[in-house]
Design an enzyme around this catalytic site. Structure first.
Site, PDB file in Angstrom:
ATOM      1  N   ASP A 195       0.645  -1.197   0.062  1.00 61.09           N
ATOM      2  CA  ASP A 195       0.134   0.088  -0.004  1.00 61.09           C
ATOM      3  C   ASP A 195       1.088   1.200   0.025  1.00 61.09           C
ATOM      4  O   ASP A 195       2.263   1.806   0.676  1.00 61.09           O
ATOM      5  CB  ASP A 195      -0.741  -0.211   1.392  1.00 61.09           C
ATOM      6  CG  ASP A 195      -1.915   1.002   1.022  1.00 61.09           C
ATOM      7  OD1 ASP A 195      -2.680   1.568   0.424  1.00 61.09           O
ATOM      8  OD2 ASP A 195      -1.263   1.816   2.016  1.00 61.09           O
ATOM      9  N   GLU A 279      -1.227  -1.305  -6.266  1.00 54.09           N
ATOM     10  CA  GLU A 279      -2.281  -0.263  -6.773  1.00 54.09           C
ATOM     11  C   GLU A 279      -1.883  -0.194  -8.231  1.00 54.09           C
ATOM     12  O   GLU A 279      -1.077   0.646  -7.914  1.00 54.09           O
ATOM     13  CB  GLU A 279      -3.100   0.849  -5.896  1.00 54.09           C
ATOM     14  CG  GLU A 279      -2.963   0.495  -4.252  1.00 54.09           C
ATOM     15  CD  GLU A 279      -3.027   1.407  -3.563  1.00 54.09           C
ATOM     16  OE1 GLU A 279      -3.809   1.879  -2.869  1.00 54.09           O
ATOM     17  OE2 GLU A 279      -1.240   1.744  -3.019  1.00 54.09           O
ATOM     18  N   CYS A 346     -12.839  -3.935   5.223  1.00 58.56           N
ATOM     19  CA  CYS A 346     -12.202  -4.664   6.661  1.00 58.56           C
ATOM     20  C   CYS A 346     -11.559  -6.065   5.201  1.00 58.56           C
ATOM     21  O   CYS A 346     -12.639  -7.231   5.022  1.00 58.56           O
ATOM     22  CB  CYS A 346     -13.402  -5.496   7.018  1.00 58.56           C
ATOM     23  SG  CYS A 346     -12.648  -6.259   8.307  1.00 58.56           S
ATOM     24  N   CYS A 349     -13.523  -9.438   7.441  1.00 58.48           N
ATOM     25  CA  CYS A 349     -14.723 -10.347   7.471  1.00 58.48           C
ATOM     26  C   CYS A 349     -15.400  -9.532   5.521  1.00 58.48           C
ATOM     27  O   CYS A 349     -16.352  -9.722   5.398  1.00 58.48           O
ATOM     28  CB  CYS A 349     -15.882  -9.631   8.017  1.00 58.48           C
ATOM     29  SG  CYS A 349     -16.421  -8.115   8.147  1.00 58.48           S
ATOM     30  N   CYS A 365     -13.262  -2.367  11.787  1.00 55.24           N
ATOM     31  CA  CYS A 365     -14.725  -2.672  11.088  1.00 55.24           C
ATOM     32  C   CYS A 365     -15.890  -2.617  11.326  1.00 55.24           C
ATOM     33  O   CYS A 365     -16.045  -2.953  13.285  1.00 55.24           O
ATOM     34  CB  CYS A 365     -14.688  -3.553  11.227  1.00 55.24           C
ATOM     35  SG  CYS A 365     -15.553  -5.021   9.604  1.00 55.24           S
ATOM     36  N   CYS A 368     -17.480  -6.510  12.087  1.00 58.29           N
ATOM     37  CA  CYS A 368     -17.175  -7.752  13.321  1.00 58.29           C
ATOM     38  C   CYS A 368     -16.320  -6.870  13.835  1.00 58.29           C
ATOM     39  O   CYS A 368     -16.049  -7.631  15.117  1.00 58.29           O
ATOM     40  CB  CYS A 368     -16.116  -7.859  12.223  1.00 58.29           C
ATOM     41  SG  CYS A 368     -14.767  -7.507  11.399  1.00 58.29           S
ATOM     42  N   ASP A 375      -2.847   0.521   6.337  1.00 53.20           N
ATOM     43  CA  ASP A 375      -2.612   0.940   6.164  1.00 53.20           C
ATOM     44  C   ASP A 375      -2.133  -0.802   5.817  1.00 53.20           C
ATOM     45  O   ASP A 375      -2.008  -1.759   4.280  1.00 53.20           O
ATOM     46  CB  ASP A 375      -0.797   1.320   5.716  1.00 53.20           C
ATOM     47  CG  ASP A 375      -0.635   3.039   5.821  1.00 53.20           C
ATOM     48  OD1 ASP A 375      -1.704   2.778   5.385  1.00 53.20           O
ATOM     49  OD2 ASP A 375      -0.694   3.499   6.092  1.00 53.20           O
TER      50      ASP A 375
END
Length: 396
Positions: A195, A279, A346, A349, A365, A368, A375
């Site tokens: 990232d 990315e 997340c 989940c 999150c 959850c 990052d």
């Protein structure tokens, strides 16, 4: 399989050779501007489109009429300058067709034309022209002579083109080589997602951050002082030229520091992982100005300007380009994925919501309750997306 690579070496010209190199650049700049004016005038007055072949055919007469000027230099290097203009027009028409900002080719002012290219080794230039002198390396350039080269590493592959570039008071020779042998590294069996960030240049899915040195910020004080001194100088004066050179030297140092840092960071990733997922960032769009127009002024302009400066200082584009080259040479697999929602999803989940990103330094999150460094969470999502893309490609 061989790859194409460039090797850049510092030149050590004498005072007379440095003056000849500067004259070579100036004459090629004049040729570029004259060719551009020729195209503009022919189309404006007669509606005639002038192409590279037409202008290349006139070079012989131009050189004959100016034997102590244009006639001094290599014919092939002048053809390369005309091809450079032709590529600028081709890029202009491509942008027009695609509906982007056209950007018509401009005349090159002094200081805006710093490279001359010889398309083939042995045609107006010759690398390693004194093999009987193994203690030093020289490059021979038509009209300039044998210029000493500080060759700090071995040149591999077949030399395709030779270029001379000026950066401030320094001169460099750039050898573009084909068939450079790849240097595959032993397999590690590991994959990683990365990232890109500002606080850290890169954060891996393993939780390891690579520091962002912020070279421009570290030199901001010296640059500001040099630019204030430049603003006080009278235009056209000798002191102003010295002040301009000082500012340029500081910016060049920042650029060299940035390139050195991203080379080391990319090499660490390539050595440690077989598969690297990153990315697919549109950096030009991300760093676009938010100032807006007089009718529709932008919002948070100062904050956006600071963010743009930090992104450019981090050197994301340079890092990704260097990483791609090193991965290709080392036989590593590089995968680019869509960056949308990677920082909002997340990794445990799969719940995606804007509220998951509590702040720039905290992820929690809302589905959850999973908490992690934002990052690292994004890097895990990037890795999963990249592996999914690879599996889908292999299945197809």
């Amino acid at each position: 399989m061989g790859v194409r690579r460039s090797f850049t070496f510092l030149l050590r010209p004498t005072g007379k050779q440095a003056a000849s190199l500067a004259a070579c650049l100036e004459d090629h700049r004049v040729l570029y501007n004259a060719a551009l004016e020729h195209r503009r005038t022919a189309y404006r007055k007669a509606g005639v489109t002038i192409r590279y072949g037409d202008q290349s055919g006139e070079l012989k007469d131009i050189r004959a009429d100016d034997p102590t000027g244009q006639g001094r230099w290599s014919f092939s290097s002048q053809q390369a300058t005309l091809r450079r203009l032709d590529k600028a027009f081709a890029a202009f028409f491509t942008r027009v067709r695609e509906g982007r900002t056209p950007g018509f080719p401009r005349f090159k002012g002094r200081g805006w034309f710093d490279t001359v290219t010889w398309p083939r080794d042995g045609d107006g230039c010759r690398r390693d022209c004194q093999p009987e002198n193994p203690a030093a390396t020289y490059v021979r350039l038509q009209g300039i002579g044998h210029v000493r080269v500080h060759q700090h590493r071995l040149v591999q592959g077949r030399v395709k083109t030779i270029s001379i570039k000026r950066e401030g008071s320094r001169w460099y020779v750039i050898l573009s080589c084909d068939d450079v042998p790849a240097d595959p590294l032993p397999a590690t069996g590991a994959a990683v997602g990365i990232d890109m960030g500002v606080a850290s240049l890169v954060t891996t899915s393993d939780g390891d951050p690579l520091a962002n040195p912020r070279h421009l910020k570290a030199s901001a004080g010296r640059l500001a002082a040099a630019q204030r001194a430049l603003a006080r100088k009278k235009r056209g004066s000798r002191r102003r030229r010295k002040a301009v050179a000082r500012v340029a030297a500081l910016h060049a140092k920042v650029r060299r520091q940035r390139v050195d840092g991203v080379h080391k960071a990319a090499l660490a990733l390539v050595r440690g992982y077989d598969v690297i997922v990153h990315e697919d960032l549109r950096i030009a769009n991300m760093t676009r100005s938010a100032a807006g127009t007089i009718a529709q002024p932008g919002r948070n302009v100062a904050a956006k300007s600071g963010l743009n400066r930090s992104i450019l200082d981090a050197g994301w584009g340079v890092f990704l380009r260097v990483l791609a080259h090193k991965a290709e040479s080392a036989g590593r697999e590089l995968i680019a994925v869509d960056p949308r929602n990677t920082s909002r999803t997340c990794s445990r989940c799969g719940h995606c919501a804007k509220d998951n990103r509590v702040s720039q330094a905290q992820f929690r999150c809302t589905g959850c309750g999973y908490a992690a460094h934002p990052d690292v969470n994004a890097a895990i999502n990037i890795l999963r997306a990249g592996l999914a893309l690879r599996d889908a490609a292999e299945a197809a």
